[in-house]
Design an enzyme around this catalytic site. Structure first.
Site, mmCIF file in Angstrom:
data_model
loop_
_atom_site.group_PDB
_atom_site.id
_atom_site.type_symbol
_atom_site.label_atom_id
_atom_site.label_comp_id
_atom_site.label_asym_id
_atom_site.label_seq_id
_atom_site.Cartn_x
_atom_site.Cartn_y
_atom_site.Cartn_z
ATOM 1 N N ASP A 106 -0.586 60.914 -42.432
ATOM 2 C CA ASP A 106 0.082 59.958 -43.315
ATOM 3 C C ASP A 106 0.097 60.451 -44.762
ATOM 4 O O ASP A 106 0.929 60.039 -45.559
ATOM 5 C CB ASP A 106 -0.625 58.601 -43.247
ATOM 6 C CG ASP A 106 -0.314 57.901 -41.922
ATOM 7 O OD1 ASP A 106 0.818 58.055 -41.438
ATOM 8 O OD2 ASP A 106 -1.213 57.237 -41.371
ATOM 9 N N PHE A 127 4.627 56.154 -30.589
ATOM 10 C CA PHE A 127 3.287 56.083 -30.009
ATOM 11 C C PHE A 127 2.370 55.470 -31.052
ATOM 12 O O PHE A 127 2.613 55.618 -32.256
ATOM 13 C CB PHE A 127 2.782 57.483 -29.638
ATOM 14 C CG PHE A 127 3.022 57.852 -28.190
ATOM 15 C CD1 PHE A 127 4.306 58.072 -27.724
ATOM 16 C CD2 PHE A 127 1.961 57.984 -27.302
ATOM 17 C CE1 PHE A 127 4.535 58.414 -26.400
ATOM 18 C CE2 PHE A 127 2.166 58.327 -25.974
ATOM 19 C CZ PHE A 127 3.450 58.540 -25.518
ATOM 20 N N ASN A 184 -6.069 66.531 -37.789
ATOM 21 C CA ASN A 184 -6.703 65.522 -36.931
ATOM 22 C C ASN A 184 -6.961 66.112 -35.549
ATOM 23 O O ASN A 184 -6.664 67.273 -35.303
ATOM 24 C CB ASN A 184 -5.841 64.252 -36.868
ATOM 25 C CG ASN A 184 -4.481 64.552 -36.268
ATOM 26 O OD1 ASN A 184 -4.356 64.935 -35.124
ATOM 27 N ND2 ASN A 184 -3.435 64.395 -37.088
ATOM 28 N N PRO A 233 6.451 61.598 -45.580
ATOM 29 C CA PRO A 233 7.577 60.812 -45.042
ATOM 30 C C PRO A 233 7.207 60.300 -43.651
ATOM 31 O O PRO A 233 6.480 60.968 -42.918
ATOM 32 C CB PRO A 233 8.716 61.842 -44.948
ATOM 33 C CG PRO A 233 8.057 63.181 -45.005
ATOM 34 C CD PRO A 233 6.770 63.018 -45.747
ATOM 35 N N ASP A 234 7.675 59.092 -43.313
ATOM 36 C CA ASP A 234 7.473 58.576 -41.951
ATOM 37 C C ASP A 234 8.669 59.048 -41.115
ATOM 38 O O ASP A 234 9.765 58.482 -41.192
ATOM 39 C CB ASP A 234 7.347 57.049 -41.969
ATOM 40 C CG ASP A 234 6.908 56.531 -40.600
ATOM 41 O OD1 ASP A 234 7.398 57.061 -39.573
ATOM 42 O OD2 ASP A 234 6.056 55.628 -40.559
ATOM 43 N N ILE A 235 8.449 60.088 -40.348
ATOM 44 C CA ILE A 235 9.562 60.757 -39.645
ATOM 45 C C ILE A 235 10.247 59.790 -38.676
ATOM 46 O O ILE A 235 11.467 59.654 -38.645
ATOM 47 C CB ILE A 235 9.039 62.000 -38.882
ATOM 48 C CG1 ILE A 235 8.308 62.939 -39.851
ATOM 49 C CG2 ILE A 235 10.174 62.724 -38.163
ATOM 50 C CD1 ILE A 235 7.495 64.039 -39.173
ATOM 51 N N LYS A 285 -7.805 80.534 -52.968
ATOM 52 C CA LYS A 285 -8.909 79.821 -52.322
ATOM 53 C C LYS A 285 -9.713 79.040 -53.373
ATOM 54 O O LYS A 285 -10.088 79.600 -54.414
ATOM 55 C CB LYS A 285 -9.808 80.834 -51.609
ATOM 56 C CG LYS A 285 -10.877 80.179 -50.782
ATOM 57 C CD LYS A 285 -11.721 81.214 -50.056
ATOM 58 C CE LYS A 285 -12.912 80.532 -49.431
ATOM 59 N NZ LYS A 285 -13.910 81.479 -48.982
ATOM 60 N N LYS A 341 3.395 47.540 -35.238
ATOM 61 C CA LYS A 341 3.994 48.847 -35.565
ATOM 62 C C LYS A 341 5.414 48.950 -35.017
ATOM 63 O O LYS A 341 6.319 49.480 -35.659
ATOM 64 C CB LYS A 341 3.135 49.953 -34.955
ATOM 65 C CG LYS A 341 2.636 50.959 -35.954
ATOM 66 C CD LYS A 341 1.673 51.958 -35.333
ATOM 67 C CE LYS A 341 0.429 52.081 -36.184
ATOM 68 N NZ LYS A 341 -0.542 53.031 -35.665
HETATM 69 O O1 PMT Z 1 -2.477 65.051 -28.514
HETATM 70 P P1 PMT Z 1 -3.472 64.323 -27.628
HETATM 71 O O2 PMT Z 1 -4.881 64.841 -27.807
HETATM 72 O O3 PMT Z 1 -3.030 64.314 -26.186
HETATM 73 O O4 PMT Z 1 -3.510 62.807 -28.121
HETATM 74 C C1 PMT Z 1 -2.360 62.020 -27.991
HETATM 75 C C2 PMT Z 1 -2.205 61.032 -29.163
HETATM 76 C C3 PMT Z 1 -3.403 60.105 -29.230
HETATM 77 C C4 PMT Z 1 -2.066 61.777 -30.481
HETATM 78 C C5 PMT Z 1 -0.875 60.249 -28.870
HETATM 79 O O5 PMT Z 1 -0.970 59.627 -27.606
HETATM 80 C C6 PMT Z 1 -0.611 59.183 -29.924
HETATM 81 O O6 PMT Z 1 -1.053 58.066 -29.836
HETATM 82 N N1 PMT Z 1 0.171 59.556 -30.985
HETATM 83 C C7 PMT Z 1 0.457 58.676 -32.127
HETATM 84 C C8 PMT Z 1 -0.718 58.661 -33.069
HETATM 85 C C9 PMT Z 1 -0.643 57.536 -34.110
HETATM 86 O O7 PMT Z 1 -1.452 56.677 -34.145
HETATM 87 O O8 PMT Z 1 0.374 57.542 -34.832
HETATM 88 P P2 PMT Z 1 0.641 56.516 -36.075
HETATM 89 O O9 PMT Z 1 0.146 55.161 -35.774
HETATM 90 O O10 PMT Z 1 0.130 57.169 -37.307
HETATM 91 O O11 PMT Z 1 2.189 56.531 -36.086
HETATM 92 C C10 PMT Z 1 3.002 55.690 -35.281
HETATM 93 C C11 PMT Z 1 4.218 56.449 -34.862
HETATM 94 O O12 PMT Z 1 4.923 56.962 -35.995
HETATM 95 C C12 PMT Z 1 3.926 57.649 -33.985
HETATM 96 O O13 PMT Z 1 4.964 57.716 -33.035
HETATM 97 C C13 PMT Z 1 3.989 58.835 -34.963
HETATM 98 O O14 PMT Z 1 4.410 60.028 -34.294
HETATM 99 C C14 PMT Z 1 5.023 58.365 -35.964
HETATM 100 N N2 PMT Z 1 4.785 58.866 -37.344
HETATM 101 C C15 PMT Z 1 3.658 58.514 -38.023
HETATM 102 C C16 PMT Z 1 3.491 58.948 -39.326
HETATM 103 C C17 PMT Z 1 4.486 59.744 -39.939
HETATM 104 N N3 PMT Z 1 4.335 60.182 -41.165
HETATM 105 N N4 PMT Z 1 5.566 60.097 -39.241
HETATM 106 C C18 PMT Z 1 5.739 59.666 -37.950
HETATM 107 O O15 PMT Z 1 6.749 60.002 -37.307
#
Ligand code: PMT
Length: 399
Positions: free
Chosen positions: A279, A323, A210, A305-307, A289, A337
């Site tokens: 995800d 975040f 991404n 896994p959702d860490i 390849k 969330k």
């Molecule tokens: O890196 P930059 O260009 O500065 O951009 C910053 C950012 C937009 C990436 C950052 O500010 C941000 O928003 N990060 C979270 C992105 C997101 O939408 O995450 P999520 O909605 O998929 O997940 C929610 C939370 O769970 C996040 O804290 C993520 O780190 C965590 N997560 C998600 C999926 C997963 N499999 N494991 C996780 O730990």
């Protein structure tokens, strides 16, 4: 900028086109409440007159080792003795080489050698000068002497070339200096931060990933370190330098990030999950390849896994901050969330504002409601976020 109020800053200006930006930096520092005194090298005066800095700082500008206004004849020592920080901006290649080798042949280099305060250096030079092995050696020496390098940035240069070597913009330098004076609200705490994208391999040359640049997460790691924390930064692939005094663990996939997070967890008080973790991952990564066949290609993806959710659900969970990058309904989606992952705090940002950019706008959601952090550079926002986290964390500890 309360952290800069009444802080005494000696601003050293050396010879380079970016000297004109040091005038704006002086104005910003003074506006933030700092007590600024400017020292210019002879070369710097070829680019901007001392009068400009005198008008902006409200103090006489020092330029000459031999004709100073110190009444004891000790200007080369005195002016860096009673200040809180010495900042060289711009710092030319020549001045950096002098600093690295302890050469003291003018007022500014002598003041640097005689200082007892922290020294910050904002390099500004042509990209080839920056890449020259001699400059690289000098910079490495400065780092090992605990001099703090601010930048340089990359981009269009005065000479018409493009590359690394531009001085950071005055507002960015102001943010970095403010960070230095941040209260040590996380002293003694171990903080774990994830940042950047993850990369899920399809074959040896292709991957699903991404647009996260890592800038937000790295700024959070830097701000936590400046607040006194011991910081571990688990990072997906980015082009960013590791913030000073931060331990970085480089990973690629979400699975690798999960392993690195779990390994770093013992003793962690606060976990801040900024990474844009994939995800899903391809069900199979081909060892060879993949060949083009002309037929449609269907990929089967498996959930990762959702860490963060896994860490937050542990009985011994640290204080967890998530975040969320959303494109609409920030408050509703962010709060959902937060509830789903059982987090005391989630930080919501708009995808369109946040991804890859230098600036951002944050909405903090916690048990007390929402708090908006208006648009600013990511380091300034990270510093404000760390203040908020430190407050919530200490309130939780008092429960
Ligand atoms: O890196 P930059 O260009 O500065 O951009 C910053 C950012 C937009 C990436 C950052 O500010 C941000 O928003 N990060 C979270 C992105 C997101 O939408 O995450 P999520 O909605 O998929 O997940 C929610 C939370 O769970 C996040 O804290 C993520 O780190 C965590 N997560 C998600 C999926 C997963 N499999 N494991 C996780 O730990």
């Amino acid at each position: 900028m309360p952290h800069l109020q009444a802080k005494r800053i000696l601003l050293g200006v050396t010879g380079g086109v970016a000297a004109y930006k040091a005038a704006e930096l002086t104005r910003l520092l003074v506006k933030a409440g700092a007590d600024v005194r400017v020292v210019m090298t002879e070369a710097a005066t070829q680019f901007v007159t001392p009068l400009t800095f005198q008008a902006l700082s409200g103090k006489p500008v020092l330029t000459n080792l031999w004709a100073s206004d110190a009444d004891n004849g000790m200007a080369h020592i005195d002016y860096s003795r009673d200040v809180d920080a010495l900042l060289i901006a711009p710092a030319s290649a020549d001045f950096i080489a002098k600093l690295a080798h302890g050469v003291a042949d003018d007022l500014l280099s002598t003041l640097c050698l005689a200082r007892t305060c922290p020294l910050f250096v904002a390099p500004a030079m042509n990209r080839q000068m920056w890449d020259n092995p001699a400059t690289r050696r000098s910079v490495a020496l400065l780092r090992s002497d605990e001099v703090m390098l601010l930048g340089p940035a990359s981009g269009a240069q005065a000479c018409g070339e493009i590359g690394p070597g531009r001085m950071l913009e005055p507002a960015e330098l102001l943010a970095q200096m403010t960070l230095n004076f941040q209260p040590k609200s996380l002293a003694g705490k171990r903080v774990l931060v994830t940042a950047g994208p993850t990369l899920e391999a399809l074959d040896p040359v292709r991957a699903l990933t991404n647009l996260s640049s890592g800038k937000m997460g790295y700024a959070v790691a830097q701000a936590a370190q400046a607040a006194g924390a011991e910081v571990v930064l688990v990072s997906g692939p980015t082009c960013l330098p590791t913030p000073a005094n931060v331990q970085r663990v480089a990973v690629r996939s979400a699975a690798e990030m999960a392993v690195a997070v779990n390994a770093a967890l013992p003793g962690v008080a606060i976990f801040i999950s900024v990474a844009a973790v994939a995800d899903y991952r391809p069900a199979q990564a081909s060892e060879q390849k993949l060949k083009k066949t002309g037929a449609p290609l269907t990929l089967t993806l498996l959930p990762n896994p959702d860490i963060l959710a896994d860490v937050a659900s542990r009985p011994d969970a640290p204080f967890c901050v998530g975040f969320a990058a959303e494109s609409e309904n920030l408050l509703a989606h962010g709060e959902a969330k937060r509830q789903r992952k059982r987090l005391p705090l989630i930080v919501v940002n708009r995808v369109q504002d946040a991804l890859g950019s230098d600036d951002n706008e944050l909405l903090l959601l916690d048990d007390a409601g929402s708090h908006a952090l208006p648009r600013a550079d990511k380091l300034t926002l990270a510093r404000q976020l760390i203040d908020h986290i430190a407050n919530l964390y200490s309130l939780k500890k008092q429960e």
